[in-house]
Design a protein around this motif. Structure first.
Motif, short mmCIF file in Angstrom:
data_model
loop_
_atom_site.label_atom_id
_atom_site.label_comp_id
_atom_site.label_asym_id
_atom_site.label_seq_id
_atom_site.Cartn_x
_atom_site.Cartn_y
_atom_site.Cartn_z
N LEU A 37 -31.02 82.88 45.54
CA LEU A 37 -31.07 81.45 45.24
C LEU A 37 -29.73 80.97 44.69
N THR A 38 -29.07 81.82 43.90
CA THR A 38 -27.74 81.47 43.40
C THR A 38 -26.75 81.35 44.55
N PHE A 39 -26.83 82.29 45.48
CA PHE A 39 -25.95 82.25 46.66
C PHE A 39 -26.18 80.97 47.46
N PHE A 40 -27.45 80.64 47.71
CA PHE A 40 -27.74 79.45 48.51
C PHE A 40 -27.28 78.17 47.82
N LYS A 41 -27.36 78.17 46.49
CA LYS A 41 -26.85 77.00 45.77
C LYS A 41 -25.34 76.88 45.96
N GLN A 42 -24.64 78.02 45.94
CA GLN A 42 -23.19 78.01 46.10
C GLN A 42 -22.78 77.46 47.47
N VAL A 43 -23.57 77.77 48.50
CA VAL A 43 -23.21 77.30 49.85
C VAL A 43 -23.96 76.01 50.20
N ILE A 91 -24.55 78.23 60.59
CA ILE A 91 -25.07 77.19 59.69
C ILE A 91 -23.94 76.57 58.87
N LEU A 92 -23.12 77.42 58.26
CA LEU A 92 -22.10 76.92 57.34
C LEU A 92 -20.97 76.20 58.06
N PHE A 93 -20.61 76.66 59.25
CA PHE A 93 -19.54 75.99 59.99
C PHE A 93 -19.97 74.62 60.50
N ASN A 94 -21.28 74.39 60.55
CA ASN A 94 -21.77 73.10 61.01
C ASN A 94 -22.25 72.22 59.86
N LYS A 95 -21.98 72.65 58.65
CA LYS A 95 -22.28 71.84 57.47
C LYS A 95 -20.99 71.62 56.70
N GLU A 96 -20.94 70.52 55.98
CA GLU A 96 -19.75 70.25 55.16
C GLU A 96 -19.92 70.96 53.83
N ASN A 97 -19.59 72.24 53.84
CA ASN A 97 -19.74 73.06 52.64
C ASN A 97 -18.40 73.52 52.13
N THR A 98 -18.26 73.54 50.85
CA THR A 98 -17.12 74.19 50.21
C THR A 98 -17.69 75.19 49.23
N CYS A 99 -17.47 76.47 49.48
CA CYS A 99 -18.08 77.52 48.68
C CYS A 99 -17.15 77.94 47.55
N ASN A 100 -17.70 78.03 46.36
CA ASN A 100 -16.92 78.54 45.24
C ASN A 100 -16.68 80.03 45.42
#
Length: 398
Positions: A93-99, A284-293
């Motif tokens: 859940l912590t990982f999913f929050k980060q992404v 999933i991540l490449f098609n979302k506007e995500n910035t991962c810490n």
């Protein structure tokens, strides 16, 4: 000339005489016995393992199942209670929050293999006993049904029932219909308890119920869904089983795992873990506007809470929940926690472990009437009483 090195990896040199060969053979057997004892002794400890390995598939490939991929694996070995499952779910859940993937994006489908086996036996046992022995039912027929159940959400209900009938021809069609309805209609733990008439032998020993209740207290239950068709088709899972699905266009499993306790040298070794491939997550991540810490490598806090089943330790009833609430607040603020889960750990050993991990702080519960939580700075030695309200401010100040 054949050597002992060639045959059994012994470090002895070439052997030219029979008596030397006998000595080396004896040495190798002794070495193998010592290795088994060493492995068993080490598996009695607690291991937290995290690996990212390069994997290859020997099966049909598709857009989201490549021949070559990388997989993130995480396992906890040596803990035989649901603290291990809770730890892994908290990490996920912590990982999913980060992404930036939330409950609107993903769902954790969770099941208990022992529960689904009990349902199968309750539904089909009467018709199966006319044609199979109890041993055949337990070891062969139930596993066949589980493998078919793994296809439940991938094929039509008509094909599911047809597959059951063809694979196990002696079961009654009415029982197949009943089983299909049970899998479809039971959606909550309460539904399960009603189905089993609140049988304490089944309902009280339900790891899924305890896990869901824990995350409900943290208001994270919206990520979870009881799904009796989640069996993963793998025989080595023993209890808790789960798969995480991406809800949007792809609608595929992005992670899976469960409890896979195993036996080594007649000793039961508890183990639980998960695996997550990079292909679907990348899509999933490449098609979302995500910035991962980016996580740093340091452990901020090592936490320790005494085993609640230890009769020598007096703890207030609400302390266990408060402990995990504090951990949750810290994790939600990107503070890296390493929890010590061993049942037989003392406070002094826990502190020694925290120092060996080069943690910045040590969080523990006092073994006295007050049961205060203490946060200790391992560099300065300064420590202070903390609670849910002040943990973040004190963490920043000491």
């Amino acid at each position: 000339m054949s050597t002992c090195r060639d045959n059994c990896h012994c470090t002895s040199s070439h052997i030219s005489e029979i008596n030397n060969s006998k000595r080396c053979s004896s040495h190798c057997r002794h070495k193998n016995i010592n290795q088994k004892q060493y492995m068993l002794q080490n598996f009695k400890k607690t291991f937290k393992m995290c690996t990212i390995g390069q994997c290859f598939r020997y099966e049909q490939i598709s857009n989201y199942r490549k021949r070559e991929h990388y997989q993130w694996n995480m396992d906890i070995i040596g803990i035989n209670n649901i603290n291990a499952e809770i730890e892994l779910f908290t990490i996920l859940l912590t990982f999913f929050k980060q992404v930036k993937l939330y409950d609107k994006d993903i769902v954790i489908k969770i099941n208990n293999k022992q529960i689904i086996k009990s349902i199968i036996l309750k539904v089909f046992k009467n018709s199966l006993l006319h044609y199979y022995s109890q041993k055949q039912i337990d070891e062969v027929v139930v596993n066949k049904i589980l493998h078919i159940l793994d296809k439940y959400n991938k094929i039509s209900k008509y094909n599911f029932k047809l597959l059951l009938q063809k694979s196990i021809p002696f079961i009654k069609y009415n029982d197949i219909n009943n089983f299909n309805n049970i899998i479809h209609n039971i959606k909550t733990v309460e539904d399960l308890e009603i189905f089993f008439n609140f049988n304490p032998n089944i309902c009280n020993d339900n790891s899924v119920k305890n896990i869901l209740n824990y995350f409900k207290k943290l208001n994270l239950h919206t990520y979870f869904k009881l799904d009796l068709a989640t069996v993963r088709g793998l025989d080595y899972y023993k209890n808790t089983i789960f798969e995480i699905f991406y809800k949007n266009k792809i609608n595929r499993a992005i992670c899976g795992g469960g409890r896979y306790d195993f036996i080594l040298n007649k000793t039961n070794i508890p183990a639980v873990g998960f695996g997550m491939g990079d292909v679907i997550m990348s899509e999933i991540l490449f098609n979302k506007e995500n910035t991962c810490n980016i996580f740093d490598e340091n452990i901020n806090i090592v936490s320790f809470f005494p085993n609640i089943n230890n009769g020598n330790i007096k703890l207030k009833n609400d302390k266990y929940k408060e402990y995990y609430d504090i951990l949750h607040i810290l994790r939600m603020n990107n503070i890296k926690i390493y929890t010590l889960l061993q049942n037989n750990l003392t406070l002094s050993k826990a502190l020694k472990k925290a120092n060996s991990l080069k943690s910045d702080y040590f969080l523990f519960c006092q073994d006295n009437e007050e049961n205060h939580f203490i946060l200790k700075n391992l560099k300065t030695g300064h420590q202070q009483i903390v609670n849910l309200e002040n943990i973040l401010s004190i963490y920043s100040s000491i």
